[in-house]
Design a protein around this motif. Structure first.
Motif, short mmCIF file in Angstrom:
data_model
loop_
_atom_site.label_atom_id
_atom_site.label_comp_id
_atom_site.label_asym_id
_atom_site.label_seq_id
_atom_site.Cartn_x
_atom_site.Cartn_y
_atom_site.Cartn_z
N UNK A 4 0.85 -1.19 0.00
CA UNK A 4 0.00 0.00 0.00
C UNK A 4 0.89 1.25 0.00
N UNK A 5 0.62 2.18 -0.91
CA UNK A 5 1.48 3.36 -1.04
C UNK A 5 1.49 4.20 0.24
N UNK A 6 0.35 4.30 0.91
CA UNK A 6 0.32 5.12 2.13
C UNK A 6 0.98 4.39 3.29
N UNK A 7 0.93 3.06 3.31
CA UNK A 7 1.73 2.32 4.30
C UNK A 7 3.21 2.58 4.02
N UNK A 8 3.57 2.69 2.73
CA UNK A 8 4.94 2.99 2.36
C UNK A 8 5.36 4.36 2.83
N UNK A 9 4.47 5.35 2.70
CA UNK A 9 4.77 6.70 3.21
C UNK A 9 4.96 6.64 4.71
N UNK A 10 4.04 5.96 5.41
CA UNK A 10 4.11 5.89 6.87
C UNK A 10 5.42 5.25 7.32
N UNK A 44 -1.66 5.08 10.99
CA UNK A 44 -0.57 4.16 10.59
C UNK A 44 -1.11 2.78 10.26
N UNK A 45 -2.14 2.39 11.01
CA UNK A 45 -2.73 1.06 10.77
C UNK A 45 -3.38 1.03 9.39
N UNK A 46 -3.14 -0.02 8.65
CA UNK A 46 -3.75 -0.14 7.33
C UNK A 46 -5.22 -0.55 7.48
N UNK A 47 -6.10 0.39 7.15
CA UNK A 47 -7.54 0.11 7.06
C UNK A 47 -7.92 0.59 5.67
N UNK A 48 -8.49 -0.29 4.83
CA UNK A 48 -8.66 0.08 3.42
C UNK A 48 -9.72 1.13 3.14
N UNK A 49 -10.73 1.24 4.01
CA UNK A 49 -11.76 2.24 3.75
C UNK A 49 -12.48 2.56 5.06
N UNK A 60 -7.60 6.27 17.42
CA UNK A 60 -6.69 6.80 16.40
C UNK A 60 -7.40 7.81 15.50
N UNK A 61 -8.64 7.52 15.13
CA UNK A 61 -9.36 8.43 14.23
C UNK A 61 -9.72 9.73 14.96
N UNK A 62 -10.12 9.61 16.21
CA UNK A 62 -10.39 10.81 16.99
C UNK A 62 -9.13 11.65 17.14
N UNK A 63 -8.02 10.98 17.40
CA UNK A 63 -6.73 11.67 17.51
C UNK A 63 -6.38 12.34 16.18
N UNK A 64 -6.62 11.64 15.09
CA UNK A 64 -6.32 12.19 13.76
C UNK A 64 -7.07 13.51 13.54
N UNK A 65 -8.32 13.55 13.94
CA UNK A 65 -9.10 14.78 13.74
C UNK A 65 -8.51 15.92 14.56
N UNK A 66 -8.09 15.65 15.77
CA UNK A 66 -7.46 16.68 16.60
C UNK A 66 -6.15 17.14 15.98
N UNK A 67 -5.37 16.18 15.46
CA UNK A 67 -4.11 16.55 14.79
C UNK A 67 -4.41 17.45 13.59
N UNK A 68 -5.48 17.14 12.87
CA UNK A 68 -5.84 17.98 11.72
C UNK A 68 -6.09 19.41 12.16
N UNK A 69 -6.74 19.61 13.29
CA UNK A 69 -7.00 20.98 13.75
C UNK A 69 -5.69 21.69 14.12
#
Ligand code: AMP
Length: 114
Positions: A4-10, A44-49, A60-69
């Motif tokens: 997965x390209x984004x796993x590769x970026x991570x 970081x965890x690979x979840x396809x959709x 992780x998703x809640x954290x991601x939203x806070x990081x976005x802010x």
């Protein structure tokens, strides 16, 4: 090399302009920006959709939203406004099968999106 390209970026195997990373989340600039600020945030965890998220991903998703802010603050788009969007499936135009959120800002945007 990750499939997965984004796993590769991570993992640092695929070059990207990272703006943030920690144990759970990585953020990097979109290679084909659609706005003056266009950052992608991924778990970081690979979840396809989005459809495949499970309860253990909530933190992780809640954290991601806070990081976005926080990135919005760093990019000086917090006050002018921004959009945080995730495409899911073919009708939405999802092209990379690793959950990601687009942080877009720096210009006015129309609604509804095309
Ligand atoms: P989506 O169409 O919602 O799945 O978004 C995928 C996004 O990933 C698109 O905006 C692409 O420009 C972006 N993209 C694809 N490969 C890379 C990469 N190697 N580095 C940065 N962005 C990428």
């Amino acid at each position: 090399m990750a499939e997965c390209i984004f796993c590769g970026v991570a993992a640092g195997e695929v070059s990207a302009e990272k703006v943030y990373e920690d144990d759970a989340v990585v953020a990097f600039r979109d290679i084909n920006p659609g706005a003056p600020t266009h950052v992608l945030l991924i778990p970081r965890k690979h979840v396809p959709s989005l459809n495949k998220l499970v309860a253990e991903d909530d933190e992780a998703v809640g954290h991601l939203v806070r990081v976005a802010t926080q990135i919005a603050e760093q990019e000086h788009i917090a006050e002018s406004g921004y959009r945080l969007v995730a495409n899911c499936g073919s009708h939405a135009g999802q092209s990379v099968d690793h959950v990601h959120f687009h942080l877009l800002g720096g210009r006015a945007m129309g609604w509804p999106p095309g």
